[in-house]
Write an enzyme that holds these catalytic residues in place. Structure first.
Site, PDB file in Angstrom:
ATOM      1  N   ILE A 125      46.916  30.104  36.943  1.00 42.70           N
ATOM      2  CA  ILE A 125      46.612  31.533  36.865  1.00 42.70           C
ATOM      3  C   ILE A 125      45.148  31.588  37.308  1.00 42.70           C
ATOM      4  CG2 ILE A 125      46.481  33.600  35.425  1.00 42.70           C
ATOM      5  CD1 ILE A 125      49.317  32.437  35.538  1.00 42.70           C
ATOM      6  N   PRO A 126      44.903  31.893  38.581  1.00 41.88           N
ATOM      7  CA  PRO A 126      43.607  31.600  39.216  1.00 41.88           C
ATOM      8  C   PRO A 126      42.453  32.542  38.852  1.00 41.88           C
ATOM      9  CG  PRO A 126      45.040  32.672  40.768  1.00 41.88           C
ATOM     10  CD  PRO A 126      45.851  32.468  39.516  1.00 41.88           C
ATOM     11  N   CYS A 127      42.027  32.475  37.593  1.00 42.28           N
ATOM     12  CA  CYS A 127      40.918  33.319  37.153  1.00 42.28           C
ATOM     13  C   CYS A 127      39.616  32.955  37.877  1.00 42.28           C
ATOM     14  CB  CYS A 127      40.758  33.253  35.640  1.00 42.28           C
ATOM     15  SG  CYS A 127      40.584  31.604  34.967  1.00 42.28           S
ATOM     16  N   HIS A 128      39.553  31.768  38.472  1.00 40.64           N
ATOM     17  CA  HIS A 128      38.346  31.380  39.214  1.00 40.64           C
ATOM     18  C   HIS A 128      38.173  32.203  40.489  1.00 40.64           C
ATOM     19  CE1 HIS A 128      41.559  28.847  40.885  1.00 40.64           C
ATOM     20  NE2 HIS A 128      40.877  28.875  42.022  1.00 40.64           N
TER      21      HIS A 128
END
Length: 160
Positions: A125-128
């Site tokens: 879940i690419p919060c970056h």
């Protein structure tokens, strides 16, 4: 919930602790440990092995989408934010406001940031990939230096 299992992955930017059941992954978080403590065992569930392998492929530049089963637990709002994060393409960035707009709640920018910070499935879940409206890197539970590294890694391997 079924019994939780742990497996560590030694990434180029630190140890990642994978936690899951026989059925699904619940957490992929950077650890502050200096070395791997939870190693692959004969009884390690296939869900964790699959996650480990896919994370390894990601770091080798061979994968940017994940297919292992995962489960995110949170409020309906958090789940809507996390679901929106999965739609941000690899090597791309969007702002917190962009996510707020995409979930139909333009004024929820701060709440989006808070939900982003509670994401327990790093990289997948690419919060970056979420940045400030001014284009600057802001908050990342794993440290801004890791966020910067991940974005650069994706730009190197997955230019759109």
């Amino acid at each position: 919930m079924s019994k939780l299992h742990k497996l560590d992955y030694e990434s180029p930017i630190g140890v990642i602790e994978i936690i899951g059941t026989d059925e699904a992954i619940y957490s992929i978080m950077f650890s502050e440990e200096d070395s791997v403590t939870n190693r692959m065992q004969a009884e390690t569930p296939a869900s964790l092995v699959d996650c480990y392998d896919q994370i390894e492929q990601y770091f080798k530049g061979e994968r940017h989408e994940f297919t292992f089963p995962y489960n995110f637990e949170g409020t309906d709002f958090q789940k809507s934010v996390w679901s929106a994060l999965t739609k941000v393409s690899c090597a791309e960035t969007v702002s917190y406001k962009d996510i707020a707009v995409s979930i139909g709640n333009e004024k929820a920018v701060r709440a989006v940031g808070t939900a982003n910070g509670k994401n327990k499935l790093s990289i997948v879940i690419p919060c970056h990939r979420i940045i400030g409206s001014n284009g600057k890197l802001t908050g990342y539970a794993g440290g801004l230096w890791r966020k910067e590294w991940l974005l650069q890694h994706e730009r190197t391997f997955y230019k759109a």
